[in-house]
Motif scaffolding. Structure first.
Motif, PDB file in Angstrom:
ATOM      1  N   ASN A   2       0.494  -1.069   0.245  1.00 35.15           N
ATOM      2  CA  ASN A   2      -0.066  -0.382   0.158  1.00 35.15           C
ATOM      3  C   ASN A   2       0.860   1.412   0.024  1.00 35.15           C
ATOM      4  OD1 ASN A   2      -2.410  -1.572  -0.059  1.00 35.15           O
ATOM      5  ND2 ASN A   2      -2.689  -1.316   2.248  1.00 35.15           N
ATOM      6  N   HIS A   4       0.176   5.571  -0.290  1.00 38.77           N
ATOM      7  CA  HIS A   4      -0.367   6.723  -0.931  1.00 38.77           C
ATOM      8  C   HIS A   4       0.702   8.145  -1.926  1.00 38.77           C
ATOM      9  CE1 HIS A   4      -3.537   6.322   1.173  1.00 38.77           C
ATOM     10  NE2 HIS A   4      -2.369   6.291   2.333  1.00 38.77           N
ATOM     11  N   GLU A  32       4.708   8.446   7.330  1.00 31.84           N
ATOM     12  CA  GLU A  32       2.739   7.445   6.742  1.00 31.84           C
ATOM     13  C   GLU A  32       1.243   8.110   7.441  1.00 31.84           C
ATOM     14  OE1 GLU A  32       2.977   3.081   8.243  1.00 31.84           O
ATOM     15  OE2 GLU A  32       3.740   4.657  10.181  1.00 31.84           O
ATOM     16  N   ASP A  34      -2.305   8.054   7.470  1.00 24.98           N
ATOM     17  CA  ASP A  34      -3.706   6.583   7.790  1.00 24.98           C
ATOM     18  C   ASP A  34      -4.772   7.726   7.190  1.00 24.98           C
ATOM     19  OD1 ASP A  34      -6.061   5.670   8.136  1.00 24.98           O
ATOM     20  OD2 ASP A  34      -5.938   5.461  10.417  1.00 24.98           O
ATOM     21  N   ASP A  36      -8.639   7.227   4.587  1.00 25.94           N
ATOM     22  CA  ASP A  36     -10.144   7.059   4.303  1.00 25.94           C
ATOM     23  C   ASP A  36      -9.723   5.231   4.526  1.00 25.94           C
ATOM     24  OD1 ASP A  36     -11.967   5.968   2.206  1.00 25.94           O
ATOM     25  OD2 ASP A  36     -11.032   5.853   0.673  1.00 25.94           O
ATOM     26  N   ASN A  37      -9.310   4.691   5.941  1.00 25.13           N
ATOM     27  CA  ASN A  37      -9.226   3.591   6.664  1.00 25.13           C
ATOM     28  C   ASN A  37      -7.704   3.089   5.819  1.00 25.13           C
ATOM     29  OD1 ASN A  37     -10.832   3.844   8.528  1.00 25.13           O
ATOM     30  ND2 ASN A  37     -12.643   3.442   6.750  1.00 25.13           N
ATOM     31  N   ARG A  38      -7.186   3.506   5.045  1.00 28.30           N
ATOM     32  CA  ARG A  38      -5.970   2.709   4.930  1.00 28.30           C
ATOM     33  C   ARG A  38      -4.294   3.656   5.127  1.00 28.30           C
ATOM     34  NH1 ARG A  38      -3.940   2.432  -1.210  1.00 28.30           N
ATOM     35  NH2 ARG A  38      -4.567   4.416  -0.714  1.00 28.30           N
ATOM     36  N   LYS A  39      -3.851   2.769   5.899  1.00 28.04           N
ATOM     37  CA  LYS A  39      -2.625   3.431   6.348  1.00 28.04           C
ATOM     38  C   LYS A  39      -1.432   3.027   5.457  1.00 28.04           C
ATOM     39  CE  LYS A  39      -1.433   4.037  10.956  1.00 28.04           C
ATOM     40  NZ  LYS A  39      -1.236   3.717  12.648  1.00 28.04           N
ATOM     41  N   ALA A  40      -0.937   3.968   4.811  1.00 28.48           N
ATOM     42  CA  ALA A  40       0.000   3.877   4.235  1.00 28.48           C
ATOM     43  C   ALA A  40       2.127   5.076   3.782  1.00 28.48           C
ATOM     44  CB  ALA A  40       0.049   3.444   2.737  1.00 28.48           C
TER      45      ALA A  40
END
Length: 104
Positions: A2, A4, A32, A34, A36-40
């Motif tokens: 993942n 961003h 890093e 977080d 849209d409920n996506r940690k990357a």
């Protein structure tokens, strides 16, 4: 893996739940996010690898348009890696930096 892209996140309509700035040696920082409920991690479009920042201010400026709810500086110390010392434990230091108040 993942990841961003900064160009997708640094907009006025974006609300980032948490930004963690990981501090590494020699003034190197990775961001890093977080969102849209996506940690990357943020990647560098030119290399496809995590984008390197050289100061906390540079990270803050990179996200100037987005709304960051919580931001932290995270650092792990290498001083517990001594010969004869007990097994390594998590010694991460996480310090609150900037951001807006929690949403209600």
């Amino acid at each position: 893996m993942n990841f961003h892209r900064l160009e997708h996140l640094n907009r006025q309509d974006v609300h980032i739940d948490e930004l963690v700035i990981h501090s590494y040696e020699m003034g190197l920082y990775l961001a890093e996010v977080d969102f849209d409920n996506r940690k990357a991690f943020i990647i560098d479009d030119a290399t496809g690898r995590p984008k390197k920042f050289h100061s906390i201010e540079q990270v803050r400026d990179a996200f100037a348009e987005a709304t960051v709810r919580k931001a932290y500086l995270s650092h792990q110390s290498a001083y517990d890696e001594m010969v004869g010392a007990p097994d390594k434990v998590d010694n991460t230091l996480k310090v609150a930096l900037f951001g807006t108040a929690e949403p209600k």
